[in-house]
Design an enzyme around this catalytic site. Structure first.
Site, mmCIF file in Angstrom:
data_model
loop_
_atom_site.group_PDB
_atom_site.id
_atom_site.type_symbol
_atom_site.label_atom_id
_atom_site.label_comp_id
_atom_site.label_asym_id
_atom_site.label_seq_id
_atom_site.Cartn_x
_atom_site.Cartn_y
_atom_site.Cartn_z
ATOM 1 C CG HIS A 157 -14.695 22.848 -8.439
ATOM 2 N ND1 HIS A 157 -14.161 22.333 -7.349
ATOM 3 C CD2 HIS A 157 -15.129 21.697 -9.254
ATOM 4 C CE1 HIS A 157 -14.408 21.166 -7.364
ATOM 5 N NE2 HIS A 157 -14.904 20.520 -8.624
ATOM 6 C CG HIS B 246 -13.358 23.661 1.886
ATOM 7 N ND1 HIS B 246 -14.828 22.796 1.689
ATOM 8 C CD2 HIS B 246 -12.798 23.183 0.826
ATOM 9 C CE1 HIS B 246 -14.523 21.911 0.722
ATOM 10 N NE2 HIS B 246 -13.521 22.135 -0.010
ATOM 11 C CG ASP C 32 -7.317 24.560 -3.174
ATOM 12 O OD1 ASP C 32 -6.775 23.735 -3.821
ATOM 13 O OD2 ASP C 32 -8.218 24.740 -2.965
#
Length: 435
Positions: free
Chosen positions: A268, A310, A370
């Site tokens: 996560h 994702h 990210d």
């Protein structure tokens, strides 16, 4: 017969038919209301990971993974990133509307003057080992807030909930920065009321009592943007954890501490740290990028290109486009000899190759938020083990907003998922002498 606002479910084993209502959101896919399914037919639904199940109604954040859309209270993330600040975004999430000038000033002052921690927390920090992970400290300290603010124990009182929300948003930068200072044997720096939210955090992270510290304006802007982009993301694992914990009427500090624990999991909140480790591995190997692209395609190789794809987005993560430019601007400001330019150049090359490769295109493996955020954090001087702490700092407003919304929802119930039992049938107990 089914009407346009319901579907008919036929149980072939009994021939019984039932009508299940269709709920229509303001935007997004229609939802079948299965709340009466067990009562009418005796069946549960089976949905591991809740990928097709709406656990609540929410008016906070809208996502469309197919189209790459993210909106807070109806405002596109692109417009908020371009024009807003993190504290203004916090106000928007908490109150549903953007503040006017007076409301913004009042809110900023309110948050600014709640940033200090009780002095007893200094001794609380000293109870941890010096090498304790900052997220372990965050879980403990945020949970301990409930022992200092017991007046927020009435979760059904709107004003108490609002005060708790303000305190969490205000104190989280102090809690996060002090976890870093403690691990490095540095004196705790108190918040400064003349500094804005991101500047205050950088001050508490990197200032020393013997010298004046002036945060770099470009780093301040980059951090503020990162906080906006991570402020909320609908019903993800940590937000769902906060809601589930809060559904038992646990206090808000305990609920948010549970969210931090969920975020700590590498699946996560640890993705940007994994991206940096991957980029470093590629550089240190001395092998070309194509070697690692080929490894990522090999189903028998455990290597994966981190930062691509994702769980929800099947298109380009809208946050990734924003953060890529910020990363470039920040590194340009640091000059060509900065140690992070090689990481950024490598990430750009990986992105260009992946976006042209049918293997990645067919699997919707586009860069996510990210992919570049870790480089920005490194360039600020934030170590790898603090990456998830920054994520928690940003997401606190989303967690507490969802918790507050749930406490106001008349349809809210204590969370109690069902299961598909696959264990033994009933059997008799056997005395130990006969086993």
């Amino acid at each position: 017969m089914s009407n346009k606002d319901s579907v008919t479910l036929i149980d072939n084993s009994t021939g019984k038919e039932i009508e299940l209502p269709i709920l229509h959101p303001t935007e997004g896919p229609a939802t079948i209301d299965v709340r009466t399914l067990y009562r009418q037919l005796g069946y549960f639904t089976y949905d591991p990971g809740f990928m097709s199940t709406a656990s609540c109604r929410s008016a906070i954040t809208y996502m469309d993974g197919e189209k790459g859309i993210l909106r807070y209270r109806g405002y596109p993330i692109e417009e908020l990133a371009e024009n807003s600040t993190f504290l203004e975004t916090c106000y928007l999430l908490l109150n549903g509307e953007l503040p006017n000038r007076d409301e913004a000033e009042e809110f900023n002052n309110l948050i600014t003057h709640h940033t200090m921690l009780h002095e007893a927390f200094k001794r609380f920090y000293s109870g941890f080992r010096r090498d304790a992970h900052p997220m372990a400290i965050m879980v403990g300290v945020v949970g301990a807030l409930s022992a200092f603010f017991q007046d927020e124990s009435d979760v059904h009182d709107k004003q108490s909930r609002r005060i708790a929300a303000h305190r969490l948003i205000a104190k989280m930068p102090t809690i996060a920065a002090w976890s870093y200072r403690y691990a490095h044997g540095l004196p705790f720096m108190y918040p400064q009321n003349h500094l804005d939210y991101p500047s205050n955090f950088l001050h508490m992270m990197f200032a020393v009592p013997t010298e004046e510290y002036k945060p770099d304006p470009i780093m301040v802007k980059a951090l503020d943007l990162l906080l906006i982009l991570h402020a909320d993301h609908e019903q993800n694992a940590s937000t769902s954890t906060v809601r589930l914990t809060g559904s038992s009427e646990a206090n808000p500090f305990a609920a948010v501490a549970a969210g931090i624990a969920s975020l700590w999991g590498p699946a996560h909140g640890g993705a940007n740290e994994a991206v940096i480790r991957m980029l470093m591995e590629i550089i240190e190997s001395g092998k070309g990028i194509q070697h690692f692209i080929d490894r990522a395609k090999d189903k028998n190789d455990r290597f994966r290109l981190m930062g691509f794809g994702h769980r929800v987005y099947k298109n380009y993560d809208p946050r990734a486009k924003i953060i890529r430019k910020v990363c470039h601007d920040l590194l340009e400001n640091l000059g060509d000899d900065n140690p992070y330019k090689q990481l950024f150049d490598l990430s750009v090359q990986l992105e260009e190759i992946a976006l042209k490769d049918e293997y990645f295109i067919s699997r919707n493996l586009y860069p996510n938020v990210d992919f570049y955020s870790g480089i920005i954090l490194l360039a600020m001087g934030i170590p790898l083990n603090m990456f998830t702490v920054i994520f928690a700092l940003a997401r606190t407003v989303g967690w507490i907003t969802h918790w507050d919304e749930m406490m106001d929802d008349p349809e809210s119930r204590i969370g109690r998922p069902r299961q598909l039992y696959s264990g033994k049938l009933e059997r008799k107990y056997i005395n130990i002498e006969n086993r």
